[in-house]
Design a protein around this motif. Structure first.
Motif, PDB file in Angstrom:
ATOM      1  N   GLU A   1       0.830  -1.206   0.000  1.00  0.00           N
ATOM      2  CA  GLU A   1       0.000   0.000   0.000  1.00  0.00           C
ATOM      3  C   GLU A   1       0.863   1.254   0.000  1.00  0.00           C
ATOM      4  OE1 GLU A   1      -3.776  -1.912   2.471  1.00  0.00           O
ATOM      5  OE2 GLU A   1      -2.358  -0.621   3.497  1.00  0.00           O
ATOM      6  N   ALA A   2       2.157   1.083  -0.246  1.00  0.00           N
ATOM      7  CA  ALA A   2       3.056   2.241  -0.260  1.00  0.00           C
ATOM      8  C   ALA A   2       2.881   3.030  -1.554  1.00  0.00           C
ATOM      9  CB  ALA A   2       4.508   1.773  -0.129  1.00  0.00           C
ATOM     10  N   ARG A   3       2.970   4.342  -1.445  1.00  0.00           N
ATOM     11  CA  ARG A   3       2.873   5.203  -2.636  1.00  0.00           C
ATOM     12  C   ARG A   3       4.267   5.544  -3.131  1.00  0.00           C
ATOM     13  NH1 ARG A   3      -2.447   8.201  -1.999  1.00  0.00           N
ATOM     14  NH2 ARG A   3      -1.882   9.114  -3.977  1.00  0.00           N
ATOM     15  N   ALA A   4       4.397   5.655  -4.440  1.00  0.00           N
ATOM     16  CA  ALA A   4       5.694   5.960  -5.053  1.00  0.00           C
ATOM     17  C   ALA A   4       6.235   7.322  -4.605  1.00  0.00           C
ATOM     18  CB  ALA A   4       5.566   5.923  -6.566  1.00  0.00           C
TER      19      ALA A   4
ATOM     20  N   ILE B   1       6.791   8.301  -1.813  1.00  0.00           N
ATOM     21  CA  ILE B   1       7.774   8.130  -0.727  1.00  0.00           C
ATOM     22  C   ILE B   1       9.173   8.462  -1.237  1.00  0.00           C
ATOM     23  CG2 ILE B   1       8.954   6.393   0.727  1.00  0.00           C
ATOM     24  CD1 ILE B   1       6.236   4.943   0.947  1.00  0.00           C
ATOM     25  N   TRP B   2       9.454   8.029  -2.469  1.00  0.00           N
ATOM     26  CA  TRP B   2      10.827   8.175  -2.968  1.00  0.00           C
ATOM     27  C   TRP B   2      11.053   9.462  -3.736  1.00  0.00           C
ATOM     28  CZ3 TRP B   2       8.134   3.433  -3.281  1.00  0.00           C
ATOM     29  CH2 TRP B   2       8.457   2.568  -2.236  1.00  0.00           C
ATOM     30  N   THR B   3       9.976  10.191  -4.062  1.00  0.00           N
ATOM     31  CA  THR B   3      10.212  11.506  -4.660  1.00  0.00           C
ATOM     32  C   THR B   3      10.318  12.554  -3.552  1.00  0.00           C
ATOM     33  OG1 THR B   3       7.837  11.773  -4.994  1.00  0.00           O
ATOM     34  CG2 THR B   3       9.110  11.003  -6.876  1.00  0.00           C
ATOM     35  N   ASP B   4       9.914  12.170  -2.326  1.00  0.00           N
ATOM     36  CA  ASP B   4       9.970  13.117  -1.215  1.00  0.00           C
ATOM     37  C   ASP B   4      10.477  12.400   0.030  1.00  0.00           C
ATOM     38  OD1 ASP B   4       9.744  15.543  -0.086  1.00  0.00           O
ATOM     39  OD2 ASP B   4       7.584  15.759  -0.352  1.00  0.00           O
ATOM     40  N   PHE B   5      11.615  11.741  -0.145  1.00  0.00           N
ATOM     41  CA  PHE B   5      12.086  10.865   0.930  1.00  0.00           C
ATOM     42  C   PHE B   5      12.456  11.632   2.200  1.00  0.00           C
ATOM     43  CE2 PHE B   5      14.604   7.620   3.100  1.00  0.00           C
ATOM     44  CZ  PHE B   5      13.752   6.547   2.966  1.00  0.00           C
ATOM     45  N   ASP B   6      12.918  12.886   2.036  1.00  0.00           N
ATOM     46  CA  ASP B   6      13.253  13.674   3.233  1.00  0.00           C
ATOM     47  C   ASP B   6      12.023  13.857   4.115  1.00  0.00           C
ATOM     48  OD1 ASP B   6      15.815  13.906   2.395  1.00  0.00           O
ATOM     49  OD2 ASP B   6      15.669  16.000   1.756  1.00  0.00           O
ATOM     50  N   ASP B   7      10.887  14.088   3.461  1.00  0.00           N
ATOM     51  CA  ASP B   7       9.648  14.264   4.215  1.00  0.00           C
ATOM     52  C   ASP B   7       9.216  12.937   4.851  1.00  0.00           C
ATOM     53  OD1 ASP B   7       7.304  15.873   4.995  1.00  0.00           O
ATOM     54  OD2 ASP B   7       6.227  14.488   3.676  1.00  0.00           O
TER      55      ASP B   7
ATOM     56  N   LYS C   1       8.707  12.267   8.761  1.00  0.00           N
ATOM     57  CA  LYS C   1       7.487  11.716   9.348  1.00  0.00           C
ATOM     58  C   LYS C   1       7.798  10.456  10.156  1.00  0.00           C
ATOM     59  CE  LYS C   1       3.857  13.606   6.353  1.00  0.00           C
ATOM     60  NZ  LYS C   1       4.401  14.911   6.025  1.00  0.00           N
ATOM     61  N   SER C   2       8.800   9.693   9.754  1.00  0.00           N
ATOM     62  CA  SER C   2       9.252   8.549  10.569  1.00  0.00           C
ATOM     63  C   SER C   2       9.839   9.060  11.883  1.00  0.00           C
ATOM     64  CB  SER C   2      10.348   7.748   9.841  1.00  0.00           C
ATOM     65  OG  SER C   2       9.927   7.289   8.595  1.00  0.00           O
TER      66      SER C   2
ATOM     67  N   SER D   1      -0.683  11.329   9.695  1.00  0.00           N
ATOM     68  CA  SER D   1      -0.032  12.271   8.788  1.00  0.00           C
ATOM     69  C   SER D   1       0.778  11.531   7.723  1.00  0.00           C
ATOM     70  CB  SER D   1       0.811  13.234   9.622  1.00  0.00           C
ATOM     71  OG  SER D   1       2.035  13.503   9.013  1.00  0.00           O
ATOM     72  N   CYS D   2       1.463  10.470   8.111  1.00  0.00           N
ATOM     73  CA  CYS D   2       2.247   9.739   7.110  1.00  0.00           C
ATOM     74  C   CYS D   2       1.332   8.920   6.199  1.00  0.00           C
ATOM     75  CB  CYS D   2       3.287   8.844   7.776  1.00  0.00           C
ATOM     76  SG  CYS D   2       4.437   8.142   6.572  1.00  0.00           S
ATOM     77  N   HIS D   3       0.341   8.273   6.780  1.00  0.00           N
ATOM     78  CA  HIS D   3      -0.558   7.451   5.945  1.00  0.00           C
ATOM     79  C   HIS D   3      -1.280   8.309   4.904  1.00  0.00           C
ATOM     80  CE1 HIS D   3      -0.833   4.002   9.137  1.00  0.00           C
ATOM     81  NE2 HIS D   3       0.342   4.074   8.556  1.00  0.00           N
ATOM     82  N   GLU D   4      -1.684   9.515   5.315  1.00  0.00           N
ATOM     83  CA  GLU D   4      -2.396  10.388   4.370  1.00  0.00           C
ATOM     84  C   GLU D   4      -1.546  10.696   3.146  1.00  0.00           C
ATOM     85  OE1 GLU D   4      -5.488  12.673   7.381  1.00  0.00           O
ATOM     86  OE2 GLU D   4      -3.735  13.767   6.632  1.00  0.00           O
ATOM     87  N   SER D   5      -0.258  10.865   3.369  1.00  0.00           N
ATOM     88  CA  SER D   5       0.617  11.229   2.249  1.00  0.00           C
ATOM     89  C   SER D   5       1.146  10.020   1.485  1.00  0.00           C
ATOM     90  CB  SER D   5       1.830  12.005   2.759  1.00  0.00           C
ATOM     91  OG  SER D   5       1.451  13.149   3.445  1.00  0.00           O
TER      92      SER D   5
END
Ligand code: HEC
Length: 163
Positions: free
Chosen positions: A101-104, A106-112, A116-117, A153-157
């Motif tokens: 269920e991960a969105r791609a 994640i890797w275009t905005d890995f700093d964010d 969030k982690s 917050s992380c799940h939403e993004s």
């Protein structure tokens, strides 16, 4: 939305409070079969997420029953923090699969994603380091809320809702 009754809870004022808490934590979206058949790193991070969700439920149960075990809660806090610290490594670039269920993004905005982690790890460390004498029901509720907001917050993004 936050006060919508869940079928898993009976209705009534006390139950409504429990529902609101569960929804805040994002626990309403937990699906027992979500990760059946997943393998490798995708399976590993799903297991990490599930363990975190289990720990959050244990904390929520303490709040709900008003039986706060400060030492146990602190221990859970440090375990959640350790699990949250695994996230950046458990999401290597491009690690998607049909079951994930991960969105791609994640890797275009890995700093964010990393931030969030860290937000979850920090909130969990705060709980772990709370003086046991101060860790009453209301303090635990606040800690749970602080941690729960980071899930949301992380799940939403970065998490696709498949159901
Ligand atoms: C930094 C981002 C991030 C944070 C913080 C986060 N999650 Fe997740 N979570 C994800 C992503 C992304 C997925 C989807 C992973 C996949 O399917 O590959 C996920 C999936 C899950 C799942 C489904 C696991 C499965 O078996 O499929 C649960 C349950 C979950 N998270 C609970 C939580 C809880 C509870 C918290 C907070 C205490 C939390 N998560 C915090 C990003 C995050």
């Amino acid at each position: 939305m936050r006060f919508a009754p869940l079928s898993m809870f009976k209705t009534g004022p006390a139950r409504v409070a429990a529902c609101a808490l569960a929804l805040t934590l994002g626990l309403a979206t937990v699906s027992a079969v979500a990760h059946q058949g997943a393998t490798g790193i995708v399976k590993e991070r799903m297991d990490t997420m599930s363990e975190i969700a289990r720990d959050m439920k244990a904390l929520a149960a303490m709040v709900k029953s008003d039986k706060v075990d400060a030492d146990a809660a602190r221990e859970i806090g440090s375990r959640v923090a350790e699990h949250a610290k695994l996230f950046p490594d458990q999401f290597p670039e491009g690690s998607l699969s049909e079951l994930s269920e991960a969105r791609a993004e994640i890797w275009t905005d890995f700093d964010d994603f990393q931030a969030k982690s860290d937000a979850l790890a920090t909130a969990a460390v705060d709980l772990a380091e709370t003086d046991p004498d101060d860790l009453d029901r209301s303090a635990l509720r606040q800690a749970l809320k602080a941690m729960g907001q980071t899930c949301k917050s992380c799940h939403e993004s970065y998490r696709i809702k498949k159901n």
